[in-house]
Design an enzyme around this catalytic site. Structure first.
Site, PDB file in Angstrom:
ATOM      1  N   VAL A 158      14.367   2.823   1.809  1.00 21.65           N
ATOM      2  CA  VAL A 158      15.045   1.517   1.687  1.00 21.65           C
ATOM      3  C   VAL A 158      14.267   0.545   0.792  1.00 21.65           C
ATOM      4  O   VAL A 158      14.747  -0.551   0.504  1.00 21.65           O
ATOM      5  CB  VAL A 158      15.302   0.852   3.062  1.00 21.65           C
ATOM      6  CG1 VAL A 158      16.359   1.612   3.847  1.00 21.65           C
ATOM      7  CG2 VAL A 158      14.020   0.700   3.866  1.00 21.65           C
ATOM      8  N   LYS A 193      -1.595   2.569   4.359  1.00 20.37           N
ATOM      9  CA  LYS A 193      -0.417   3.440   4.554  1.00 20.37           C
ATOM     10  C   LYS A 193      -1.000   4.682   5.205  1.00 20.37           C
ATOM     11  O   LYS A 193      -1.329   5.669   4.546  1.00 20.37           O
ATOM     12  CB  LYS A 193       0.228   3.750   3.192  1.00 20.37           C
ATOM     13  CG  LYS A 193       1.164   4.948   3.170  1.00 20.37           C
ATOM     14  CD  LYS A 193       2.605   4.610   3.464  1.00 20.37           C
ATOM     15  CE  LYS A 193       3.438   5.865   3.651  1.00 20.37           C
ATOM     16  NZ  LYS A 193       4.865   5.602   3.838  1.00 20.37           N
ATOM     17  N   SER A 195       3.691  11.639   3.753  1.00 22.79           N
ATOM     18  CA  SER A 195       4.188  13.015   3.740  1.00 22.79           C
ATOM     19  C   SER A 195       5.032  13.252   2.502  1.00 22.79           C
ATOM     20  O   SER A 195       5.692  12.344   2.004  1.00 22.79           O
ATOM     21  CB  SER A 195       5.002  13.297   5.007  1.00 22.79           C
ATOM     22  OG  SER A 195       6.061  12.385   5.125  1.00 22.79           O
ATOM     23  N   ASP A 229       3.189   6.414  -2.537  1.00 19.06           N
ATOM     24  CA  ASP A 229       3.136   5.075  -1.926  1.00 19.06           C
ATOM     25  C   ASP A 229       1.711   4.538  -2.030  1.00 19.06           C
ATOM     26  O   ASP A 229       1.484   3.369  -2.367  1.00 19.06           O
ATOM     27  CB  ASP A 229       3.519   5.152  -0.438  1.00 19.06           C
ATOM     28  CG  ASP A 229       5.004   5.436  -0.239  1.00 19.06           C
ATOM     29  OD1 ASP A 229       5.664   5.854  -1.197  1.00 19.06           O
ATOM     30  OD2 ASP A 229       5.481   5.231   0.897  1.00 19.06           O
ATOM     31  N   GLU A 232       2.031  -0.262   5.718  1.00 20.59           N
ATOM     32  CA  GLU A 232       3.351   0.379   5.655  1.00 20.59           C
ATOM     33  C   GLU A 232       3.405   1.578   6.585  1.00 20.59           C
ATOM     34  O   GLU A 232       2.480   2.398   6.619  1.00 20.59           O
ATOM     35  CB  GLU A 232       3.662   0.820   4.219  1.00 20.59           C
ATOM     36  CG  GLU A 232       5.107   1.333   4.105  1.00 20.59           C
ATOM     37  CD  GLU A 232       5.443   2.068   2.815  1.00 20.59           C
ATOM     38  OE1 GLU A 232       4.738   1.885   1.799  1.00 20.59           O
ATOM     39  OE2 GLU A 232       6.414   2.844   2.847  1.00 20.59           O
ATOM     40  N   ALA A 256       6.194   4.750   7.965  1.00 15.93           N
ATOM     41  CA  ALA A 256       6.887   5.840   7.271  1.00 15.93           C
ATOM     42  C   ALA A 256       8.291   5.871   7.858  1.00 15.93           C
ATOM     43  O   ALA A 256       8.439   5.889   9.081  1.00 15.93           O
ATOM     44  CB  ALA A 256       6.169   7.162   7.514  1.00 15.93           C
ATOM     45  N   LYS A 282      18.565  -4.963  -7.490  1.00 15.15           N
ATOM     46  CA  LYS A 282      18.302  -3.573  -7.888  1.00 15.15           C
ATOM     47  C   LYS A 282      17.692  -3.638  -9.277  1.00 15.15           C
ATOM     48  O   LYS A 282      18.347  -4.087 -10.231  1.00 15.15           O
ATOM     49  CB  LYS A 282      19.631  -2.806  -7.902  1.00 15.15           C
ATOM     50  CG  LYS A 282      19.467  -1.322  -7.972  1.00 15.15           C
ATOM     51  CD  LYS A 282      20.805  -0.609  -7.807  1.00 15.15           C
ATOM     52  CE  LYS A 282      21.219  -0.500  -6.344  1.00 15.15           C
ATOM     53  NZ  LYS A 282      22.560   0.049  -6.150  1.00 15.15           N
TER      54      LYS A 282
HETATM   55  N1  LIG Z   1      14.843  -3.184  -5.658  1.00 16.51           N
HETATM   56  C1  LIG Z   1      14.845  -1.959  -6.145  1.00 16.51           C
HETATM   57  N2  LIG Z   1      15.387  -1.722  -7.369  1.00 16.51           N
HETATM   58  C2  LIG Z   1      15.410  -0.476  -7.888  1.00 16.51           C
HETATM   59  N3  LIG Z   1      14.906   0.614  -7.270  1.00 16.51           N
HETATM   60  C3  LIG Z   1      14.349   0.433  -6.055  1.00 16.51           C
HETATM   61  C4  LIG Z   1      14.286  -0.847  -5.439  1.00 16.51           C
HETATM   62  N4  LIG Z   1      13.679  -0.713  -4.240  1.00 16.51           N
HETATM   63  C5  LIG Z   1      13.373   0.590  -4.111  1.00 16.51           C
HETATM   64  N5  LIG Z   1      13.764   1.282  -5.200  1.00 16.51           N
HETATM   65  C6  LIG Z   1      13.591   2.738  -5.434  1.00 16.51           C
HETATM   66  O1  LIG Z   1      14.115   3.427  -4.301  1.00 16.51           O
HETATM   67  C7  LIG Z   1      13.264   4.494  -3.932  1.00 16.51           C
HETATM   68  C8  LIG Z   1      12.782   4.291  -2.502  1.00 16.51           C
HETATM   69  O2  LIG Z   1      11.951   3.139  -2.447  1.00 16.51           O
HETATM   70  P1  LIG Z   1      10.596   3.146  -1.619  1.00 16.51           P
HETATM   71  O3  LIG Z   1       9.764   4.308  -2.024  1.00 16.51           O
HETATM   72  O4  LIG Z   1       9.991   1.802  -1.742  1.00 16.51           O
HETATM   73  O5  LIG Z   1      11.184   3.425  -0.158  1.00 16.51           O
HETATM   74  P2  LIG Z   1      10.410   3.481   1.233  1.00 16.51           P
HETATM   75  O6  LIG Z   1      11.233   2.727   2.198  1.00 16.51           O
HETATM   76  O7  LIG Z   1       9.018   3.034   1.028  1.00 16.51           O
HETATM   77  O8  LIG Z   1      10.462   5.041   1.626  1.00 16.51           O
HETATM   78  P3  LIG Z   1       9.436   5.881   2.592  1.00 16.51           P
HETATM   79  O9  LIG Z   1      10.040   5.884   3.945  1.00 16.51           O
HETATM   80  O10 LIG Z   1       9.452   7.238   1.943  1.00 16.51           O
HETATM   81  O11 LIG Z   1       8.088   5.256   2.537  1.00 16.51           O
HETATM   82  C9  LIG Z   1      12.132   4.532  -4.952  1.00 16.51           C
HETATM   83  O12 LIG Z   1      12.469   5.437  -5.979  1.00 16.51           O
HETATM   84  C10 LIG Z   1      12.104   3.119  -5.503  1.00 16.51           C
HETATM   85  O13 LIG Z   1      11.596   3.040  -6.801  1.00 16.51           O
HETATM   86  C1  LIG Z   2       9.143  11.844   3.580  1.00 16.17           C
HETATM   87  C2  LIG Z   2       9.806  10.484   3.581  1.00 16.17           C
HETATM   88  N1  LIG Z   2       9.710   9.906   2.274  1.00 16.17           N
HETATM   89  C3  LIG Z   2       9.250   9.543   4.644  1.00 16.17           C
HETATM   90  N2  LIG Z   2       7.929   9.098   4.320  1.00 16.17           N
HETATM   91  C4  LIG Z   2       9.338  10.111   6.057  1.00 16.17           C
HETATM   92  C5  LIG Z   2      10.707   9.845   6.610  1.00 16.17           C
HETATM   93  C6  LIG Z   2      10.902  10.363   7.996  1.00 16.17           C
HETATM   94  C7  LIG Z   2      12.274  10.067   8.523  1.00 16.17           C
HETATM   95  C8  LIG Z   2      12.529  10.735   9.830  1.00 16.17           C
HETATM   96  C9  LIG Z   2      13.870  10.354  10.412  1.00 16.17           C
HETATM   97  O1  LIG Z   2      14.125   9.172  10.657  1.00 16.17           O
HETATM   98  O2  LIG Z   2      14.702  11.241  10.612  1.00 16.17           O
HETATM   99 MG   LIG Z   3       7.228   4.054   1.225  1.00 19.00          MG
END
Ligand SMILES: Nc1ncnc2c1ncn2[C@@H]1O[C@H](COP(=O)(O)OP(=O)(O)OP(=O)(O)O)[C@@H](O)[C@H]1O
Ligand SMILES: C[C@H](N)[C@H](N)CCCCCC(=O)O
Ligand SMILES: [Mg+2]
EC number: 6.3.3.3
Length: 233
Positions: free
Chosen positions: A13, A37, A41, A51, A112, A114, A203
């Site tokens: 997200v 962090k 994974s 991350d 952060e 996960a 975005k």
């Molecule tokens: N505001 C945004 N505009 C464009 N792309 C975005 C934006 N926010 C996130 N993204 C893209 O969406 C993807 C997921 O974002 P991010 O890695 O921050 O998610 P996360 O919530 O940290 O996931 P995780 O649970 O894996 O840690 C990435 O490729 C990131 O570059």
């Molecule tokens: C690998 C991924 N990018 C995340 N860091 C881990 C997400 C776990 C989600 C598990 C779940 O809610 O089903």
């Molecule tokens: Mg992340």
């Protein structure tokens, strides 16, 4: 030590984008900021796209990749599951022991998790258990479109039910031309969740480091967050 724990309604997200942008903005405001962090994974922490690397680069912390992420696992799964596949078990006390080694290295930390708030991180503990142990207020990152209200509401209710303090919600990745759900969701969320929306971020077309920082600067009420920073003993 003060700080925020950035969680979300789901994986992918934008927690890392928002966390790293926030760290960059705090750094520019002369806040001594570090990042954590603890469990990663699906990618190696030294990978430039991890991350860990993004958080390190935007916060400009001198902490090493290993300090920031003491536990990493190969498969892109909930860390508990990814660890088990490697025959490893991480307990909450293992994470806290690493935290104890770095927590005094900065005045403020952006941490952060996960995935979402109830993802299993290790043996017998969820993201929410780690938040509780670290005693940090949470920021909930969520997507903007139809369906997000339910995820946000459940996350807020769950967080409140386990006694977490909620600093606010960031709605991340709104379209240039938002549809009717994206336009009406913020008001609905504030009305039912009784938690402030800290910002609605666009975005980005280009996820360059400067753009991430500028996005947070321009679209998130960072001062509202800073005012909620409280010393954790
Ligand atoms: N505001 C945004 N505009 C464009 N792309 C975005 C934006 N926010 C996130 N993204 C893209 O969406 C993807 C997921 O974002 P991010 O890695 O921050 O998610 P996360 O919530 O940290 O996931 P995780 O649970 O894996 O840690 C990435 O490729 C990131 O570059
Ligand atoms: C690998 C991924 N990018 C995340 N860091 C881990 C997400 C776990 C989600 C598990 C779940 O809610 O089903
Ligand atoms: Mg992340």
């Amino acid at each position: 030590m003060k700080g925020f724990f950035i969680t979300g309604t789901d994986t992918d997200v934008g927690k890392t984008i928002i966390s790293s942008g926030l760290a960059a903005v705090l750094k520019e405001k002369n806040v001594d900021v570090g990042v954590f962090k603890p469990l990663l994974s699906g990618i190696v922490r030294e990978d430039h796209a991890s991350d860990t690397s993004l958080l390190k680069e935007l916060s400009q912390t001198s902490l090493s990749h290993e300090d920031i992420t003491p536990f990493q696992f190969k498969e892109p799964l909930a860390p508990y599951v990814a660890a088990k596949l490697e025959g490893k078990l991480v307990g909450l006390e293992d994470v806290l022991s690493h935290w104890g080694k770095i927590r005094d290295k900065h005045e403020c930390f952006i941490v952060e998790g996960a995935g979402g708030i109830s993802v299993p991180l290790g043996e017998g503990f969820l993201v929410s258990d780690l938040v509780k142990a670290l005693q940090l207020p949470i920021v909930i990152v969520a997507r903007p479109n139809l369906g997000t209200f339910n995820h946000i509401f459940l996350t807020v209710q769950y967080a409140k039910s386990v006694g977490l303090s909620i600093a606010g919600i960031v709605i991340n990745g709104i379209s240039d031309d938002p549809d009717i759900a994206e336009r009406t969701n913020p008001e609905l969320i504030e009305e039912f969740c009784q938690v402030p929306i800290l910002g609605i971020t666009p975005k980005l077309k280009d996820i360059a480091k400067e753009n991430i920082k500028k996005m947070v600067e321009d679209h998130i009420n960072v001062n509202l967050l800073i005012n909620q920073l409280e010393e954790v003993k």
